[in-house]
Design a protein around this motif. Structure first.
Motif, PDB file in Angstrom:
ATOM      1  N   UNK A  35       0.698  -1.161  -0.081  1.00  0.00           N
ATOM      2  CA  UNK A  35       0.182  -0.052  -0.141  1.00  0.00           C
ATOM      3  C   UNK A  35       0.947   1.116   0.142  1.00  0.00           C
ATOM      4  N   UNK A  36       1.788   1.169   0.651  1.00  0.00           N
ATOM      5  CA  UNK A  36       2.835   2.409   0.699  1.00  0.00           C
ATOM      6  C   UNK A  36       3.610   2.754  -0.545  1.00  0.00           C
ATOM      7  N   UNK A  37       3.807   1.451  -1.219  1.00  0.00           N
ATOM      8  CA  UNK A  37       4.551   1.576  -2.486  1.00  0.00           C
ATOM      9  C   UNK A  37       3.411   2.344  -3.604  1.00  0.00           C
ATOM     10  N   UNK A  38       2.280   1.916  -3.527  1.00  0.00           N
ATOM     11  CA  UNK A  38       1.281   2.462  -4.290  1.00  0.00           C
ATOM     12  C   UNK A  38       1.065   3.971  -4.276  1.00  0.00           C
ATOM     13  N   UNK A  39       0.895   4.433  -2.790  1.00  0.00           N
ATOM     14  CA  UNK A  39       0.790   5.722  -2.321  1.00  0.00           C
ATOM     15  C   UNK A  39       1.971   6.374  -2.694  1.00  0.00           C
ATOM     16  N   UNK A  40       3.123   6.044  -2.804  1.00  0.00           N
ATOM     17  CA  UNK A  40       4.336   7.043  -2.987  1.00  0.00           C
ATOM     18  C   UNK A  40       4.318   6.916  -4.714  1.00  0.00           C
ATOM     19  N   UNK A  41       3.828   6.113  -5.346  1.00  0.00           N
ATOM     20  CA  UNK A  41       3.734   6.116  -6.861  1.00  0.00           C
ATOM     21  C   UNK A  41       2.702   7.313  -7.239  1.00  0.00           C
ATOM     22  N   UNK A  42       1.623   7.200  -6.590  1.00  0.00           N
ATOM     23  CA  UNK A  42       0.629   8.144  -7.013  1.00  0.00           C
ATOM     24  C   UNK A  42       1.219   9.522  -6.666  1.00  0.00           C
ATOM     25  N   UNK A  43       1.752   9.745  -5.438  1.00  0.00           N
ATOM     26  CA  UNK A  43       2.301  11.027  -4.991  1.00  0.00           C
ATOM     27  C   UNK A  43       3.328  11.885  -6.028  1.00  0.00           C
ATOM     28  N   UNK A  44       3.904  10.712  -6.917  1.00  0.00           N
ATOM     29  CA  UNK A  44       4.888  11.188  -7.781  1.00  0.00           C
ATOM     30  C   UNK A  44       4.363  11.358  -9.226  1.00  0.00           C
ATOM     31  N   UNK A  45       2.945  10.782  -9.084  1.00  0.00           N
ATOM     32  CA  UNK A  45       2.239  11.305 -10.394  1.00  0.00           C
ATOM     33  C   UNK A  45       1.685  10.097 -11.407  1.00  0.00           C
TER      34      UNK A  45
END
Length: 65
Positions: A35-45
């Motif tokens: 879940x953290x990996x996905x959240x980080x990716x979305x924060x990067x666009x």
């Protein structure tokens, strides 16, 4: 030029046999990291759709794909 990172580049998929061998603490860590990996990716666009595995993990279900 580098291709953008996508969720598949950072996702780890476990088989049912692998999932059955890990302790509950490891399962919770797996959920958290995915879940953290996905959240980080979305924060990067990251523009990709949310993978089904994440919906299952958010609901506390086993991550079968």
């Amino acid at each position: 030029w580098q291709d953008p990172v996508n969720f598949e580049d950072v996702a780890i998929y476990l088989s049912r046999a692998e999932w059955d061998t890990i302790a509950e603490e490891q399962r919770e860590l797996y959920r958290s990291v995915m879940l953290d990996n996905y959240n980080l990716l979305t924060s990067l666009g990251y523009p990709g759709p949310k993978p089904d595995i994440l919906y299952r993990l958010e609901r506390g279900e086993e991550p079968w794909v």
